[in-house]
Design a protein around this motif. Structure first.
Motif, PDB file in Angstrom:
ATOM      1  N   PRO A  36      -3.786  -3.537  18.987  1.00 32.55           N
ATOM      2  CA  PRO A  36      -5.057  -2.805  19.023  1.00 32.55           C
ATOM      3  C   PRO A  36      -5.026  -1.453  18.339  1.00 32.55           C
ATOM      4  O   PRO A  36      -6.069  -0.916  17.960  1.00 32.55           O
ATOM      5  N   TRP A  37      -3.840  -0.902  18.147  1.00 34.50           N
ATOM      6  CA  TRP A  37      -3.725   0.421  17.535  1.00 34.50           C
ATOM      7  C   TRP A  37      -3.648   0.366  16.005  1.00 34.50           C
ATOM      8  O   TRP A  37      -3.718   1.391  15.342  1.00 34.50           O
ATOM      9  N   ALA A  38      -3.480  -0.820  15.427  1.00 33.27           N
ATOM     10  CA  ALA A  38      -3.294  -0.941  13.973  1.00 33.27           C
ATOM     11  C   ALA A  38      -4.638  -0.951  13.260  1.00 33.27           C
ATOM     12  O   ALA A  38      -5.424  -1.886  13.419  1.00 33.27           O
ATOM     13  N   ALA A  39      -4.906   0.073  12.452  1.00 34.51           N
ATOM     14  CA  ALA A  39      -6.163   0.129  11.698  1.00 34.51           C
ATOM     15  C   ALA A  39      -6.062  -0.665  10.408  1.00 34.51           C
ATOM     16  O   ALA A  39      -6.972  -1.417  10.059  1.00 34.51           O
ATOM     17  N   VAL A  40      -4.956  -0.503   9.673  1.00 38.93           N
ATOM     18  CA  VAL A  40      -4.738  -1.194   8.398  1.00 38.93           C
ATOM     19  C   VAL A  40      -3.324  -1.759   8.378  1.00 38.93           C
ATOM     20  O   VAL A  40      -2.363  -1.051   8.685  1.00 38.93           O
ATOM     21  N   VAL A  41      -3.202  -3.018   8.017  1.00 42.30           N
ATOM     22  CA  VAL A  41      -1.896  -3.639   7.811  1.00 42.30           C
ATOM     23  C   VAL A  41      -1.767  -3.936   6.324  1.00 42.30           C
ATOM     24  O   VAL A  41      -2.599  -4.634   5.745  1.00 42.30           O
ATOM     25  N   LEU A  42      -0.734  -3.374   5.696  1.00 47.45           N
ATOM     26  CA  LEU A  42      -0.582  -3.519   4.260  1.00 47.45           C
ATOM     27  C   LEU A  42       0.042  -4.856   3.878  1.00 47.45           C
ATOM     28  O   LEU A  42       1.059  -5.260   4.438  1.00 47.45           O
ATOM     29  N   SER A  43      -0.574  -5.520   2.930  1.00 53.07           N
ATOM     30  CA  SER A  43       0.072  -6.617   2.220  1.00 53.07           C
ATOM     31  C   SER A  43       0.893  -6.012   1.096  1.00 53.07           C
ATOM     32  O   SER A  43       0.400  -5.151   0.364  1.00 53.07           O
ATOM     33  N   GLY A  44       2.110  -6.460   0.968  1.00 50.54           N
ATOM     34  CA  GLY A  44       2.945  -6.020  -0.151  1.00 50.54           C
ATOM     35  C   GLY A  44       2.993  -7.059  -1.246  1.00 50.54           C
ATOM     36  O   GLY A  44       3.953  -7.100  -2.018  1.00 50.54           O
ATOM     37  N   ALA A  45       1.955  -7.892  -1.315  1.00 52.93           N
ATOM     38  CA  ALA A  45       1.938  -9.015  -2.250  1.00 52.93           C
ATOM     39  C   ALA A  45       2.129  -8.562  -3.687  1.00 52.93           C
ATOM     40  O   ALA A  45       1.542  -7.572  -4.125  1.00 52.93           O
ATOM     41  N   ALA A  46       2.935  -9.342  -4.419  1.00 50.71           N
ATOM     42  CA  ALA A  46       3.136  -9.072  -5.840  1.00 50.71           C
ATOM     43  C   ALA A  46       2.585 -10.192  -6.709  1.00 50.71           C
ATOM     44  O   ALA A  46       2.638 -10.100  -7.932  1.00 50.71           O
ATOM     45  N   THR A  47       2.038 -11.256  -6.075  1.00 44.10           N
ATOM     46  CA  THR A  47       1.446 -12.364  -6.825  1.00 44.10           C
ATOM     47  C   THR A  47       0.133 -12.768  -6.168  1.00 44.10           C
ATOM     48  O   THR A  47      -0.122 -12.465  -4.998  1.00 44.10           O
ATOM     49  N   LEU A  48      -0.674 -13.510  -6.925  1.00 49.24           N
ATOM     50  CA  LEU A  48      -1.944 -13.987  -6.385  1.00 49.24           C
ATOM     51  C   LEU A  48      -1.722 -14.943  -5.216  1.00 49.24           C
ATOM     52  O   LEU A  48      -2.431 -14.875  -4.205  1.00 49.24           O
ATOM     53  N   ASP A  49      -0.745 -15.828  -5.338  1.00 44.73           N
ATOM     54  CA  ASP A  49      -0.486 -16.785  -4.264  1.00 44.73           C
ATOM     55  C   ASP A  49      -0.050 -16.077  -2.984  1.00 44.73           C
ATOM     56  O   ASP A  49      -0.484 -16.445  -1.881  1.00 44.73           O
ATOM     57  N   GLN A  50       0.809 -15.068  -3.110  1.00 43.70           N
ATOM     58  CA  GLN A  50       1.224 -14.313  -1.933  1.00 43.70           C
ATOM     59  C   GLN A  50       0.031 -13.642  -1.268  1.00 43.70           C
ATOM     60  O   GLN A  50      -0.120 -13.677  -0.042  1.00 43.70           O
ATOM     61  N   LEU A  51      -0.818 -13.029  -2.083  1.00 47.93           N
ATOM     62  CA  LEU A  51      -1.970 -12.328  -1.539  1.00 47.93           C
ATOM     63  C   LEU A  51      -2.904 -13.291  -0.802  1.00 47.93           C
ATOM     64  O   LEU A  51      -3.356 -13.012   0.313  1.00 47.93           O
ATOM     65  N   ARG A  52      -3.184 -14.428  -1.422  1.00 45.91           N
ATOM     66  CA  ARG A  52      -4.084 -15.409  -0.796  1.00 45.91           C
ATOM     67  C   ARG A  52      -3.510 -15.922   0.521  1.00 45.91           C
ATOM     68  O   ARG A  52      -4.253 -16.135   1.484  1.00 45.91           O
ATOM     69  N   SER A  53      -2.201 -16.119   0.555  1.00 47.60           N
ATOM     70  CA  SER A  53      -1.570 -16.555   1.796  1.00 47.60           C
ATOM     71  C   SER A  53      -1.624 -15.462   2.849  1.00 47.60           C
ATOM     72  O   SER A  53      -1.935 -15.713   4.017  1.00 47.60           O
ATOM     73  N   ASN A  54      -1.346 -14.229   2.439  1.00 47.42           N
ATOM     74  CA  ASN A  54      -1.387 -13.102   3.373  1.00 47.42           C
ATOM     75  C   ASN A  54      -2.752 -12.949   4.026  1.00 47.42           C
ATOM     76  O   ASN A  54      -2.860 -12.706   5.237  1.00 47.42           O
ATOM     77  N   VAL A  55      -3.802 -13.096   3.226  1.00 46.05           N
ATOM     78  CA  VAL A  55      -5.156 -12.854   3.725  1.00 46.05           C
ATOM     79  C   VAL A  55      -5.560 -13.866   4.805  1.00 46.05           C
ATOM     80  O   VAL A  55      -6.420 -13.579   5.644  1.00 46.05           O
TER      81      VAL A  55
END
Length: 331
Positions: free
Chosen positions: A277-296
């Motif tokens: 509940p305290w986390a406002a933003v969690v950073l994705s460290g994705a370096a590729t499109l596939d990583q980002l799509r999976s993270n989201v």
């Protein structure tokens, strides 16, 4: 992605953000980073790649972007993208960090990748550089890896300069690293200039393996700080790229829970952090499109009691976690 309050500040942020650490320089410690960039380190090619990932992040609803002076060309890549896409400054939040100088000279292997210096001249120089790169998009400026050893939380000249920037409308934060993150955060909560608490936000390493700062983060949240979580995937250790034989038992836990909830291991691990509940933003460290799509996908994962308990069982002693991190190779 529905925006949420950033602590008690006036900003609103997306629950997932995108960090530029793996996109702005050839070398980084994430597992498999070399393959992510296909070993093409031409600056123009890397900027085009970064912009493609940023485009996808924007399309997926990410509205917080995090950089640092030591992320090679990360600030410049981000600033160029924001301007070329004609994104209005009131539609996005960019944060950056000062205190480390990039020294790898665009090499993957270097004697030193970055040099830490939390003195006033460095702050003044790097603030000018960050402004040049990000302009009016820069809303949050953070001390990069504040520690007791650097003495930055007791450096009156630095603290008063940060307070001046705050009076001019900038949010001021700090990022943390190391086994004593919680203790440093508690110290930061006490820093006041002219009766006003200096720090509006904190960026901390927190994930299923490293939870030592939890109590301090709860206190910071209650005090109104905006909390950004970095390294939520433990630099790739909480992904299928982790082939360490010593991690087999923990990987099996991740695999079982991801399968049960019909999601990927990385999305599961990110969902565990998003559920705090305290986390406002969690950073994705994705370096590729596939990583980002999976993270989201993490935004849609709803952890039940079993998943929470199983992921919480993975936590390591903080000293062990940070010793392992120190051994990760730049690649």
């Amino acid at each position: 992605m529905t925006l949420r309050p950033f602590g008690k500040t006036a900003l609103s942020v997306s629950p997932l953000g995108l960090g530029m650490a793996a996109l702005g320089r050839p070398g980084y410690i994430n597992l498999g980073h070399a393959g992510d960039l296909k070993r093409d380190y031409d600056p123009g090619a890397m900027e085009a790649h970064a912009h493609a990932v940023l485009d996808e992040a924007w399309a997926l609803g990410i509205r917080y972007y995090d950089a640092a002076r030591s992320y090679g060309e990360g600030e410049r890549f981000l600033g160029n993208w924001l301007r070329r896409r004609d994104i209005s400054p009131d539609k996005v939040v960019a944060g950056s960090k000062w205190g480390y100088t990039y020294t790898a000279d665009w090499q993957v292997q270097a004697e030193q990748h970055e040099v830490k210096d939390h003195t006033l001249p460095t702050l003044q120089r790097q603030w000018s550089e960050s402004q040049s790169a990000l302009g009016g998009y820069l809303r949050l400026y953070q001390i990069h890896s504040a520690t007791f050893d650097s003495g930055v939380l007791e450096n009156s000249a630095v603290l008063h300069e940060l307070a001046r920037l705050k009076r001019d409308g900038l949010l001021i934060g700090l990022s943390l690293s190391g086994a004593d993150q919680g203790e440093v955060l508690r110290k930061a909560l006490t820093v006041e200039i002219d009766g006003v608490r200096l720090f509006d936000s904190v960026q901390v390493t927190w994930n299923a393996l490293e939870t030592a700062a939890t109590d301090a983060l709860k206190d910071a949240y209650q005090a109104g700080m905006g909390i950004i979580v970095k390294e939520a995937l433990a630099n790739g250790r909480l992904t299928t790229r982790n082939t360490d034989p010593a991690f087999v038992r923990k990987m099996a836990v991740l695999q079982r829970q991801a399968k049960r909830l019909n999601t990927s291991i990385d999305a599961l691990a990110l969902a565990f952090v998003l559920a705090q509940p305290w986390a406002a933003v969690v950073l994705s460290g994705a370096a590729t499109l596939d990583q980002l799509r999976s993270n989201v996908q993490a935004v849609e994962v709803h952890l039940d009691e079993e998943a929470h308990a199983q992921l919480a069982s993975l936590a390591e002693p903080a000293a062990d976690y940070w010793n392992t991190r120190k051994r990760l190779a730049w690649n």
